[in-house]
Design a protein around this motif. Structure first.
Motif, PDB file in Angstrom:
ATOM      1  N   HIS A   1      12.009  13.138   4.759  1.00  0.00           N
ATOM      2  CA  HIS A   1      11.935  11.820   4.155  1.00  0.00           C
ATOM      3  C   HIS A   1      10.962  10.945   4.938  1.00  0.00           C
ATOM      4  CE1 HIS A   1      15.238  12.968   1.600  1.00  0.00           C
ATOM      5  NE2 HIS A   1      16.004  13.199   2.644  1.00  0.00           N
TER       6      HIS A   1
ATOM      7  N   HIS B   1      24.686  13.876   1.375  1.00  0.00           N
ATOM      8  CA  HIS B   1      24.373  12.997   2.494  1.00  0.00           C
ATOM      9  C   HIS B   1      23.690  11.732   1.986  1.00  0.00           C
ATOM     10  CE1 HIS B   1      25.515  16.230   5.124  1.00  0.00           C
ATOM     11  NE2 HIS B   1      24.580  17.035   4.639  1.00  0.00           N
TER      12      HIS B   1
ATOM     13  N   HIS C   1      21.105   8.851   1.622  1.00  0.00           N
ATOM     14  CA  HIS C   1      19.646   8.821   1.743  1.00  0.00           C
ATOM     15  C   HIS C   1      19.239   7.598   2.561  1.00  0.00           C
ATOM     16  CE1 HIS C   1      15.518   9.702   0.579  1.00  0.00           C
ATOM     17  NE2 HIS C   1      15.358   8.420   0.280  1.00  0.00           N
TER      18      HIS C   1
ATOM     19  N   ARG D   1      12.221   9.805   8.327  1.00  0.00           N
ATOM     20  CA  ARG D   1      12.677  10.810   9.283  1.00  0.00           C
ATOM     21  C   ARG D   1      12.141  10.538  10.677  1.00  0.00           C
ATOM     22  NH1 ARG D   1      16.269  13.682  11.729  1.00  0.00           N
ATOM     23  NH2 ARG D   1      15.522  15.669  12.571  1.00  0.00           N
TER      24      ARG D   1
ATOM     25  N   ARG E   1      10.759   5.063  -2.596  1.00  0.00           N
ATOM     26  CA  ARG E   1      11.582   6.266  -2.463  1.00  0.00           C
ATOM     27  C   ARG E   1      12.268   6.368  -1.113  1.00  0.00           C
ATOM     28  NH1 ARG E   1       7.679  10.961  -5.143  1.00  0.00           N
ATOM     29  NH2 ARG E   1       7.442   9.958  -7.194  1.00  0.00           N
ATOM     30  N   THR E   2      12.057   5.400  -0.249  1.00  0.00           N
ATOM     31  CA  THR E   2      12.668   5.452   1.075  1.00  0.00           C
ATOM     32  C   THR E   2      13.932   4.603   1.164  1.00  0.00           C
ATOM     33  OG1 THR E   2      11.259   3.625   1.827  1.00  0.00           O
ATOM     34  CG2 THR E   2      10.446   5.866   2.147  1.00  0.00           C
TER      35      THR E   2
ATOM     36  N   LEU F   1      21.923   6.036  -2.989  1.00  0.00           N
ATOM     37  CA  LEU F   1      21.273   7.333  -3.193  1.00  0.00           C
ATOM     38  C   LEU F   1      21.846   8.353  -2.216  1.00  0.00           C
ATOM     39  CD1 LEU F   1      17.510   6.436  -3.694  1.00  0.00           C
ATOM     40  CD2 LEU F   1      19.117   7.226  -5.393  1.00  0.00           C
ATOM     41  N   ARG F   2      22.061   9.540  -2.719  1.00  0.00           N
ATOM     42  CA  ARG F   2      22.567  10.633  -1.896  1.00  0.00           C
ATOM     43  C   ARG F   2      21.766  11.894  -2.179  1.00  0.00           C
ATOM     44  NH1 ARG F   2      27.206   9.429   0.712  1.00  0.00           N
ATOM     45  NH2 ARG F   2      28.344   7.569   0.009  1.00  0.00           N
ATOM     46  N   SER F   3      21.713  12.754  -1.175  1.00  0.00           N
ATOM     47  CA  SER F   3      21.014  14.029  -1.308  1.00  0.00           C
ATOM     48  C   SER F   3      21.871  14.995  -2.107  1.00  0.00           C
ATOM     49  CB  SER F   3      20.708  14.598   0.080  1.00  0.00           C
ATOM     50  OG  SER F   3      21.911  14.875   0.774  1.00  0.00           O
TER      51      SER F   3
ATOM     52  N   PHE G   1      17.681   3.190   0.155  1.00  0.00           N
ATOM     53  CA  PHE G   1      18.881   3.949  -0.175  1.00  0.00           C
ATOM     54  C   PHE G   1      19.650   3.359  -1.350  1.00  0.00           C
ATOM     55  CE2 PHE G   1      19.539   1.099   3.420  1.00  0.00           C
ATOM     56  CZ  PHE G   1      20.505   0.247   2.930  1.00  0.00           C
TER      57      PHE G   1
ATOM     58  N   SER H   1      19.630   2.463  -5.504  1.00  0.00           N
ATOM     59  CA  SER H   1      18.976   2.715  -6.791  1.00  0.00           C
ATOM     60  C   SER H   1      19.678   1.908  -7.873  1.00  0.00           C
ATOM     61  CB  SER H   1      19.015   4.209  -7.144  1.00  0.00           C
ATOM     62  OG  SER H   1      20.349   4.635  -7.351  1.00  0.00           O
TER      63      SER H   1
END
Length: 899
Positions: free
Chosen positions: A364, A450, A452, A367, A420-421, A444-446, A423, A425
């Motif tokens: 991401h 997890h 985001h 990161r 997109r970074t 947002l979650r992966s 968390f 939405s």
């Protein structure tokens, strides 16, 4: 179609040129476009009349001549004739426009203004002559420059003297001359004597080590000996990211060179040491040259460039010591390696982060923030002060970019498009206002579940998410401006000097960052939370709505609840189907609570899934028809954020259970016409059994109702008020209310674990209805038998004449009364009782009433033991908070078992 397309394109250009609405606001652009198109399509005016315009122009020229301005008229006619070759279809429109703008041209026109339209002639600059050059450079004082040196072998001093005569005199150059200054130069004029050949040769000899020669026909390279200063210069160039001869692009040392005066092993070791330094820095320089699209990576690349620029400055100062020597300097490679190691060590940590980013897949954009955060904490633990300061500063500088969407979300409730970074939405569909808080925005979650978001932000994610949703709700309330009075003047700074001050250098970096970020979050979160809570309490009546829910669903006002329940039970007992009419049921509920609540806020519905069409079956069990009654309260939509739909379902569950308890109590307390046949006593026989069983059933129902009222609803309601007062934000209020509903449901024995016990309680409530109905049937049977005995005794008496016997029988027989609504209800009840007599005869197969009561009493004792024992067992096996209440209820019910 082509005309319409052209008209549409022209309209778009017109709207863009005049209004200037951005393309992102397509809806507003479409509104203006349609309005302009509508005006153009409905335009009924013709084009400009060109003949009228021409007449007006002629009249204007004639007017100029009449008022004595012939010069103006001539200039006007001259320009009209000049424009004639360029005439097109738009010329009349332009003339008409200019004529409309004209304001007394005969009096206000000044012909001198036409001079401004004349393009001035460009004056060429003066020519540059040798005379000017000689004057400026002082050639008069330097006569020797005009001598021509001849270097031919046959030249002599006499010839040189003779050549002086041929030299152009300086005076001729500095005075007017007939010779053209632009005469072509000869080769002799351009000839010069080369200088600096010795210096050039010296430089070539000094750099001869660059040309690594081979011997033995190129089979084996020959080692080139270099000095320490040469290697030092190449090493500093390599560390600065410049191309060198000793090291290739991968910072690998060349095997062709060896230091002078030391062994091959030592030279190789030094080469490898410096090469390792360069290889560690290479990922940093390569990453800083990449063009990133994400703002986070862009600021990271910029921070890396600043760090590398600082390194280059330090290396340049080291080079300056050996270039501009001001004092004696010892050239030592080991000393330079020792000196640059502390400078390069913080950059090595950055290089490890870059390498880890490149090795990971599908990382991401944030990161690297996690890696910087972890590396800064580790450097602090290892007491690497310089590395800690560099990584901490880089982390907080890059974190400022990540704070921008957080700040926009917490202050304005908006999301950056295409980000997109972040968390948070937003749902693609517009949800109703009561569902904005729960469904309009999501975290947002992966795919693995997890969150985001960076790991170090997870403790604050909830407050960030809540603050933004609060702003969105305030905007929908049209109260966003009210949050300004809670807003802090300046938000806390998030730079390294503020977050990690020197006097707290021994505090962990994670704790320092958490404390600083919590303060930053609190400055934003408190604003929205305080505003929204104040509006919920003061403007939208949250506490008043909770009072209404408690009064309607939890039956906090017994008199009003009895009025509602009695009206419903009366319809059931009279076998009336009007209770299933939602309008009738709504009228009953509104009339019951009219003293304290507005009628429009209460309504009733019927759930068709639990409705039984048989009126007899619906009257005989609390499981039938009562759960179908659904009361509703109209709440303000902001209050519905706290009181969710799921919570209303919990309220409805408690309301149904309370209605079932009151149904059993109502049936048992309903006055039954007691008929004592001749020779019977109420305290003995079947009547005694009935009164004893009725007393136990009333005791059980009152115990359940007392438990619900005093041990479940009242304490939890008070606790709800306290929790709402201590709530920090709306999510805490939602959680407090949801916990309240869950507690009363579990403590009221409506959890999954206690379903058999709850079913057994409902069996006891149904048993109360059976006992009351059996008693009514028995009383009706006894009364009928008594009437029959009386009638037969009168007829069979020898002392009564037939005429008198007939009159006494008529007197003993009840006379028909006038029929009205009450009589209709009584007839329906009597018909139901007669049907019940027949049903009882079928079901009980002619069992005596006292036998039936004895069976009912046995059922009650068995159910009571099961309920008490089950509650005691579940309470001991469970670790829930409701277990204490279950144990108290079991102790209350065990009193009846002991008796």
């Amino acid at each position: 179609m082509a005309f319409l397309a052209q008209l549409g394109a022209s309209t778009d250009e017109l709207v863009d040129a005049i209004v200037g609405i951005p393309e992102s606001d397509q809806e507003t652009r479409d509104i203006f476009r349609e309005a302009v198109l509508r005006l153009l399509r409905n335009h009924t005016y013709l084009r400009t009349n060109q003949f009228e315009v021409e007449d007006r122009l002629k009249g204007l020229e004639e007017r100029f001549r009449v008022v004595g301005r012939d010069a103006l008229a001539d200039a006007f006619r001259k320009r009209l004739e000049a424009l004639e070759p360029h005439h097109n279809k738009f010329t009349p429109d332009v003339f008409h426009f200019l004529l409309e703008l004209a304001d007394q041209p005969a009096q206000k026109t000044d012909l001198t203004a036409l001079d401004a339209l004349i393009v001035p002639e460009e004056i060429p600059p003066p020519k540059l002559t040798w005379k000017d050059i000689a004057r400026e450079d002082g050639w008069v004082q330097e006569r020797d420059i005009w001598l021509f040196n001849r270097h031919a072998p046959d030249s002599s001093d006499d010839e040189e003297v003779a050549d002086l005569r041929t030299v152009a005199s300086v005076e001729s150059l500095t005075s007017a001359s007939s010779v053209d200054d632009r005469a072509p130069c000869t080769a002799l004029d351009s000839a010069f004597k080369p200088q600096g050949e010795e210096l050039l040769q010296h430089v070539k000899e000094a750099l001869s080590w660059r040309d690594a020669s081979t011997k033995n026909g190129g089979e084996q390279p020959e080692k080139v000996t270099i000095s320490t200063l040469q290697l030092l210069r190449e090493v500093l160039f390599m560390l600065s990211g410049l191309p060198t001869t000793f090291f290739d692009a991968d910072c690998s040392p060349s095997p062709l060179y060896q230091l002078q005066g030391i062994s091959t092993e030592a030279s190789t070791a030094l080469f490898n040491s410096f090469a390792e330094c360069g290889r560690k820095l290479a990922p940093l320089r390569a990453f800083s040259k990449r063009k990133a699209q994400s703002p986070l990576l862009q600021v990271f690349g910029s921070s890396l460039q600043k760090a590398l620029t600082s390194l280059d400055g330090k290396l340049a100062r080291i080079q300056g010591r050996y270039v501009a020597i001001k004092e004696d300097v010892v050239v030592s490679l080991v000393g330079i390696l020792t000196e640059v190691q502390p400078i390069l060590k913080p950059l090595y940590a950055l290089s490890d982060i870059i390498r880890q980013l490149q090795e990971e897949r599908n990382t991401h954009g944030f990161r690297y923030l996690e890696l910087l955060y972890d590396a800064a904490g580790m450097a602090q633990l290892q007491a690497h002060r310089d590395t800690y300061h560099l990584l901490g500063s880089l982390f907080l500088d890059c974190f400022q970019i990540y704070l921008k969407p957080i700040r926009l979300w917490m202050e304005e409730g908006r999301l950056l498009p295409g980000d997109r970074t972040f968390f948070v939405s937003e749902s693609s569909t517009k949800l109703p206002l009561p569902h904005i808080w729960k469904g309009q925005f999501n975290l947002l979650r992966s795919p693995e579940g997890h969150l985001h978001a960076p790991r170090f932000l997870k403790p604050a994610i909830h407050r960030i998410f809540t603050a933004g949703k609060s702003i969105v709700v305030l905007k929908n309330m049209k109260r966003h401006a009210a949050a300004s009075k809670y807003r802090a003047t300046d938000e806390p700074r998030m730079d390294f000097a503020t977050v990690c001050p020197d006097h707290l250098e021994f505090a962990p970096f994670s704790e320092l960052f958490s404390a600083a970020f919590d303060a930053w979050i609190q400055s934003k979160h408190h604003t929205a939370a305080a505003t929204l809570q104040e509006l919920l309490y003061n403007s939208y009546g949250l506490l008043q709505s909770l009072d209404m829910l408690e009064e309607v669903y939890l039956m906090s006002d017994g008199s009003k609840s009895d009025a509602l329940a009695s009206a419903v039970f009366r319809h059931l007992d009279n076998f009336s189907s009007s209770w299933k009419d939602r309008f009738t049921l709504t009228e009953i509920a509104q009339e019951a609570f009219s003293a304290s609540l507005d009628n429009y806020r209460i309504f009733a519905e019927i759930d068709p899934r639990t409705v039984v069409h048989s009126v007899i079956a619906g009257r005989s069990s609390v499981r039938v028809n009562l759960p179908a009654i659904r009361l509703g309260c109209r709440l303000n939509w902001p209050v519905q954020i706290v009181v969710t739909k799921e919570s209303i379902q919990g309220y409805q569950t408690i309301f149904t259970f309370l209605l079932q308890v009151r149904r059993a109590i109502h049936v048992l307390k309903h006055p039954v016409k007691n008929f004592h046949p001749r020779g019977s006593l109420a305290a003995t026989g079947p009547m005694g059994q009935y009164y004893m069983l009725r007393t136990k059933l009333l005791w059980f129902c009152d115990a359940i109702l007392t438990y619900l009222t005093t041990l479940v609803l009242a304490p939890n309601t008070a606790k709800l008020r306290a929790n709402l007062g201590d709530a920090g934000d709306v999510d805490d209020m939602i959680k407090a209310h949801a916990n309240f509903v869950n507690r009363i449901i579990h403590e009221a024995c409506h959890g999954a674990k206690l379903q058999p016990i709850r079913d057994c309680m409902l069996d006891i409530f149904d048993l109360a209805i059976k006992v009351a109905d059996a008693q009514k049937v028995e009383m009706a049977r006894l009364e009928k038998e008594e009437h029959e005995i009386t009638r037969l005794s009168v007829i069979s008496s020898p002392y009564t004449s037939p005429v008198k016997a007939k009159a006494k029988c008529a007197a003993a027989t009840p006379k028909p009364k006038r029929r009205n609504d009450e009589d209709d209800d009584t007839d329906k009840e009597n018909q139901g009782l007669e049907w019940k007599i027949k049903q009882s005869a079928k079901v009980n197969e002619g069992k005596p009433h006292h036998v039936l009561l004895k069976e009912y009493q046995g059922d009650f004792e068995r159910h009571l033991r099961f309920v008490a024992g089950g509650l005691r067992g579940v309470a001991r096996a469970s670790k829930e908070q409701a277990a204490v209440k279950w144990d108290l209820l079991a102790e209350m019910l065990e009193v009846g078992i002991k008796d």
